[in-house]
Design a protein around this motif. Structure first.
Motif, PDB file in Angstrom:
ATOM      1  N   ASN A   1       0.849  -1.185   0.000  1.00  0.00           N
ATOM      2  CA  ASN A   1       0.000   0.000   0.000  1.00  0.00           C
ATOM      3  C   ASN A   1       0.885   1.236   0.000  1.00  0.00           C
ATOM      4  O   ASN A   1       2.014   1.197   0.470  1.00  0.00           O
ATOM      5  CB  ASN A   1      -0.960  -0.022   1.187  1.00  0.00           C
TER       6      ASN A   1
ATOM      7  N   THR B   1      -6.862  -4.068   3.395  1.00  0.00           N
ATOM      8  CA  THR B   1      -7.486  -5.069   2.540  1.00  0.00           C
ATOM      9  C   THR B   1      -8.630  -4.454   1.759  1.00  0.00           C
ATOM     10  O   THR B   1      -9.208  -3.446   2.153  1.00  0.00           O
ATOM     11  CB  THR B   1      -8.003  -6.263   3.364  1.00  0.00           C
ATOM     12  N   GLY B   2      -8.970  -5.113   0.656  1.00  0.00           N
ATOM     13  CA  GLY B   2     -10.063  -4.640  -0.172  1.00  0.00           C
ATOM     14  C   GLY B   2      -9.686  -3.365  -0.905  1.00  0.00           C
ATOM     15  O   GLY B   2      -8.516  -3.114  -1.176  1.00  0.00           O
ATOM     16  N   GLU B   3     -10.683  -2.565  -1.174  1.00  0.00           N
ATOM     17  CA  GLU B   3     -10.481  -1.327  -1.917  1.00  0.00           C
ATOM     18  C   GLU B   3     -11.102  -0.158  -1.165  1.00  0.00           C
ATOM     19  O   GLU B   3     -12.089   0.440  -1.617  1.00  0.00           O
ATOM     20  CB  GLU B   3     -11.057  -1.452  -3.312  1.00  0.00           C
TER      21      GLU B   3
ATOM     22  N   VAL C   1     -11.768   3.574   0.103  1.00  0.00           N
ATOM     23  CA  VAL C   1     -11.599   4.898  -0.481  1.00  0.00           C
ATOM     24  C   VAL C   1     -10.936   5.748   0.592  1.00  0.00           C
ATOM     25  O   VAL C   1     -11.501   5.953   1.668  1.00  0.00           O
ATOM     26  CB  VAL C   1     -12.960   5.502  -0.900  1.00  0.00           C
TER      27      VAL C   1
ATOM     28  N   GLY D   1     -15.555  -2.750  -0.635  1.00  0.00           N
ATOM     29  CA  GLY D   1     -15.664  -1.317  -0.881  1.00  0.00           C
ATOM     30  C   GLY D   1     -16.479  -0.594   0.166  1.00  0.00           C
ATOM     31  O   GLY D   1     -17.101   0.426  -0.094  1.00  0.00           O
TER      32      GLY D   1
END
Length: 171
Positions: A26, A35-37, A39, A57
């Motif tokens: 990252n 983890t994941g996406e 914002v 998300g």
């Protein structure tokens, strides 16, 4: 021990370490687990040893936030699945939203479904299970409002609800 984990051969949490353990690197802090996406807003700082669960998300962190070392922000819980012996077949997921210019102190845990308003401060070690209003100061397990922040440009005044909560007040 794999080569990426061996302190004699690894370079901190290097790309090799991340690759060997299936952890995507990252751009915030090599020692953070993201983890994941999620914002994540512009100018947000993320400290070492944080866990940001952005699966599905469901995590939004605003602009100019500070997420201190050891903080954990979760958008899922497997508690019901675990205690039911897997009879409850799902992992529960709820969005977490953190406003702009929020301070999340060291070792804070933010649970699924929580929203934190702009310019709020969550003090060290707190466990946040309910929404946090904008410009409020929360602390404790579970986190409770203990004051609010009066902000006028560079001037920030902490106003405690009770004098005994003010660390500068003799008891």
């Amino acid at each position: 021990m794999c080569e990426a984990c061996d302190p004699a051969t690894r370079d901190g949490f290097s790309a090799a370490f991340h690759a060997a353990h299936g952890i995507p690197p990252n751009p915030y802090n090599a020692h953070a687990r993201i983890t994941g996406e999620p914002v994540i807003g512009e100018g947000t700082w993320i400290g070492a040893f944080t866990v940001l669960d952005g699966g599905g998300g469901l995590l939004r962190i605003g602009d100019g936030c500070d997420i201190a070392a050891g903080a954990q922000i979760y958008t899922h819980s497997s508690m019901r699945r675990c205690v039911s012996g897997r009879a409850y077949g799902a992992v529960d997921r709820e969005a977490v939203s953190i406003g702009n210019h929020v301070f999340v102190g060291p070792h804070v845990t933010i649970m699924p479904g929580v929203s934190v308003g702009d310019s709020a401060a969550i003090l060290a070690g707190s466990v946040v299970t309910r929404d946090v209003a904008a410009r409020s100061l929360v602390a404790g397990v579970p986190a409770r409002p203990i004051g609010h922040l009066d902000i006028d440009g560079a001037e920030v005044r902490v106003v405690y609800h009770r004098a005994e909560q003010d660390p500068g007040t003799a008891v």
